[in-house]
Design an enzyme around this catalytic site. Sequence first.
Site, short mmCIF file in Angstrom:
data_model
loop_
_atom_site.label_atom_id
_atom_site.label_comp_id
_atom_site.label_asym_id
_atom_site.label_seq_id
_atom_site.Cartn_x
_atom_site.Cartn_y
_atom_site.Cartn_z
N SER A 55 0.80 -1.22 0.00
CA SER A 55 0.00 0.00 0.00
C SER A 55 0.84 1.28 0.00
O SER A 55 0.33 2.35 -0.29
CB SER A 55 -0.95 0.02 1.20
OG SER A 55 -0.23 0.14 2.41
N HIS A 95 1.23 4.30 6.76
CA HIS A 95 0.63 5.18 5.75
C HIS A 95 1.07 6.62 5.97
O HIS A 95 1.57 6.98 7.04
CB HIS A 95 -0.90 5.09 5.77
CG HIS A 95 -1.43 3.87 5.09
ND1 HIS A 95 -2.75 3.53 5.11
CD2 HIS A 95 -0.82 2.89 4.37
CE1 HIS A 95 -2.94 2.41 4.43
NE2 HIS A 95 -1.77 2.00 3.99
N ASP A 123 -7.88 6.52 4.67
CA ASP A 123 -8.01 5.38 5.57
C ASP A 123 -9.21 5.43 6.51
O ASP A 123 -9.27 4.62 7.44
CB ASP A 123 -6.74 5.26 6.43
CG ASP A 123 -5.53 4.88 5.62
OD1 ASP A 123 -5.69 4.43 4.47
OD2 ASP A 123 -4.41 5.05 6.13
#
Length: 179
Positions: A55, A95, A123
Amino acid sequence: MFNEELKALRRMGFRQVLLQALNFAAVIASGLMMWKGLGLLTNSESPIVVVLSGSMEPAFHRGDLLFLTNPVNEPYQVGDITVYKIPGEDIPIVHRVIESHYLHDTPLDQEILTKGDNNPYDDISLYKNLKWLERRHVVGKVRGFLPYVGYVTIAMNDFPQLKYALLGIMGLFALIQRE
């Protein structure tokens, strides 16, 4: 395969085997103390993590080893790469911060929104009934990395037999080591 080592282990007396087991326990305890010391130094519950998914590509790839710090009075900025844990979940997520705001004027009241570089959406769907991440959810900010070194960890999680085999071999070598 290990016939010679097993014969050497049988020749050792009880005291020698006990001494080897205590040496092995001391090595394990030293490793745990170093991990906890590193956690105190970086103010992070987990100062080293492994990237488990794609990701964050192209910034980080699956298997990269990340080094974290969690500065107390330093706010997270848009663009910082953070590692966070959602309450009730065991696996940390790596992230990038895409939005940030403060409830008050202190860095401890900061809330952030994150997104994976390779993901199309933010998210919020991962946050489980939270609209923003609070600082208490953040494990740390990425300060450095080693590419692909974490694949050993991923392999041991994907193939538990490999983990037990490696632990068994290390234990056997610790017992038969003569120093």
